[in-house]
Every structure is written in structure tokens, then in C-alpha cells.
Design a protein around this motif. Structure first.
Motif, PDB file in Angstrom:
ATOM      1  N   SER A 265       0.857  -1.183   0.000  1.00 28.53           N
ATOM      2  CA  SER A 265       0.000   0.000   0.000  1.00 28.53           C
ATOM      3  C   SER A 265       0.897   1.238   0.000  1.00 28.53           C
ATOM      4  O   SER A 265       2.094   1.148   0.301  1.00 28.53           O
ATOM      5  N   GLY A 266       0.290   2.371  -0.350  1.00 36.35           N
ATOM      6  CA  GLY A 266       0.999   3.638  -0.243  1.00 36.35           C
ATOM      7  C   GLY A 266       1.432   4.262  -1.553  1.00 36.35           C
ATOM      8  O   GLY A 266       1.969   5.372  -1.557  1.00 36.35           O
TER       9      GLY A 266
ATOM     10  N   CYS B 156       4.405  -2.811   3.142  1.00 31.86           N
ATOM     11  CA  CYS B 156       4.137  -4.172   2.666  1.00 31.86           C
ATOM     12  C   CYS B 156       4.035  -5.084   3.884  1.00 31.86           C
ATOM     13  O   CYS B 156       5.011  -5.242   4.629  1.00 31.86           O
ATOM     14  N   ALA B 157       2.863  -5.666   4.056  1.00 30.22           N
ATOM     15  CA  ALA B 157       2.632  -6.542   5.192  1.00 30.22           C
ATOM     16  C   ALA B 157       2.520  -7.990   4.732  1.00 30.22           C
ATOM     17  O   ALA B 157       1.759  -8.290   3.801  1.00 30.22           O
TER      18      ALA B 157
ATOM     19  N   TRP C 213       6.252 -12.536  -3.598  1.00 32.07           N
ATOM     20  CA  TRP C 213       6.114 -11.208  -4.172  1.00 32.07           C
ATOM     21  C   TRP C 213       4.736 -10.643  -3.871  1.00 32.07           C
ATOM     22  O   TRP C 213       3.740 -11.374  -3.839  1.00 32.07           O
ATOM     23  N   GLY C 214       4.686  -9.335  -3.722  1.00 30.09           N
ATOM     24  CA  GLY C 214       3.408  -8.656  -3.638  1.00 30.09           C
ATOM     25  C   GLY C 214       2.868  -8.400  -5.030  1.00 30.09           C
ATOM     26  O   GLY C 214       3.496  -8.715  -6.043  1.00 30.09           O
ATOM     27  N   GLN C 215       1.683  -7.802  -5.080  1.00 30.74           N
ATOM     28  CA  GLN C 215       1.004  -7.587  -6.356  1.00 30.74           C
ATOM     29  C   GLN C 215       1.492  -6.326  -7.069  1.00 30.74           C
ATOM     30  O   GLN C 215       1.204  -6.131  -8.246  1.00 30.74           O
TER      31      GLN C 215
ATOM     32  N   ASN D  75       5.696  -8.126  10.774  1.00 24.36           N
ATOM     33  CA  ASN D  75       6.016  -8.725   9.464  1.00 24.36           C
ATOM     34  C   ASN D  75       5.825  -7.712   8.341  1.00 24.36           C
ATOM     35  O   ASN D  75       5.284  -8.042   7.279  1.00 24.36           O
ATOM     36  N   THR D  76       6.270  -6.506   8.570  1.00 24.82           N
ATOM     37  CA  THR D  76       6.021  -5.418   7.633  1.00 24.82           C
ATOM     38  C   THR D  76       7.333  -4.710   7.268  1.00 24.82           C
ATOM     39  O   THR D  76       8.185  -4.498   8.134  1.00 24.82           O
TER      40      THR D  76
END
Length: 121
Positions: free
Chosen positions: A7-8, A22-23, A111-113, A76-77
Motif C-alpha cells: 500500500s501507499g 508491505c505486510a 512477491w506482492g502484487q 512482518n512489515t
């Protein structure tokens, strides 16, 4: 399973700032390195910054002195504070983490999106 949720991202003028988060969630036993990569149109995905569990960080030369990576191990972020943004920082930013799901499994990369960062001139 493991999920990384970023996010962000957003649109900002040159010289401005953004903070990405990122969490990691799901079945997590341990997290080793976490980091941020970016992918701009027409370019290869590149490393922006990484940070170890012990908070040792590494930065791409292009962002040194402007970006700061940090993490909260209890949450975990991982975060990326981006200051003095330039139009060339425009890209999709991806979170990456090496996660061990149980004490018997190996670390694997997740990986994140991705989140879009656009810097206007």
C-alpha cells in the motif's frame, strides 16, 4: 499460504514524498530478507532496497540518500520512505520477502502484487 500486501503508492509531484508499506500474512514461521523492487515501462525490474532481519540495508545507487527502507519484525512489515522523488522513479514497486512457513521448510521468495508510483515533473 503467504500473502504480501502493498500500500501507499500514488501520484506525486517531483520533489515530493511517498511511503510504501508491505505486510506479510498467512502461515509464517520466519522472515529473512525483505525488499523492494521496481519495474518501469521499457526497463527490466530492478532492486531498489533490501533489509535483513537484523536491519542491515542495501540500496541501489540511484536511490541512495533519498529512500529509506525499514521493517517491523513484530508486524512482518517492511516500509520504503521515498523522499525527493524524481520522474525517473516512476514505476510499479513490488515487495519481496524470503519466508519460511514452518521450522521444517526452506526459505522461499514471495512477491506482492505491486503498487504504482507516478512522479510528475
Amino acid at each position: 499460504q503467504v500473502q504480501l500486501v502493498e500500500s501507499g503508492g500514488g501520484l506525486v509531484q517531483a520533489g515530493g514524498s511517498l511511503r510504501l508499506s508491505c505486510a506479510a500474512s498467512g502461515t509464517i514461521f520466519s522472515i529473512n530478507a525483505m525488499g523492494w523492487y521496481r519495474h518501469a515501462p521499457g526497463k527490466q525490474r530492478e532492486l531498489v532496497a533490501t533489509i535483513t532481519y537484523g536491519h542491515t540495508s542495501l540500496y541501489a545507487d540511484s536511490v541512495k540518500g533519498r529512500f529509506t527502507i525499514s521493517r517491523d519484525n513484530a508486524k512482518n512489515t517492511v516500509y520504503l520512505q521515498m523522499n525527493s522523488l524524481k520522474p525517473e522513479d516512476t514505476a510499479v514497486y513490488y515487495c519481496n520477502a524470503y519466508i519460511k512457513q514452518t521450522d521444517r521448510t526452506q526459505f522461499a521468495g514471495y512477491w506482492g502484487q505491486g503498487t504504482q508510483v507516478t512522479v510528475s515533473s
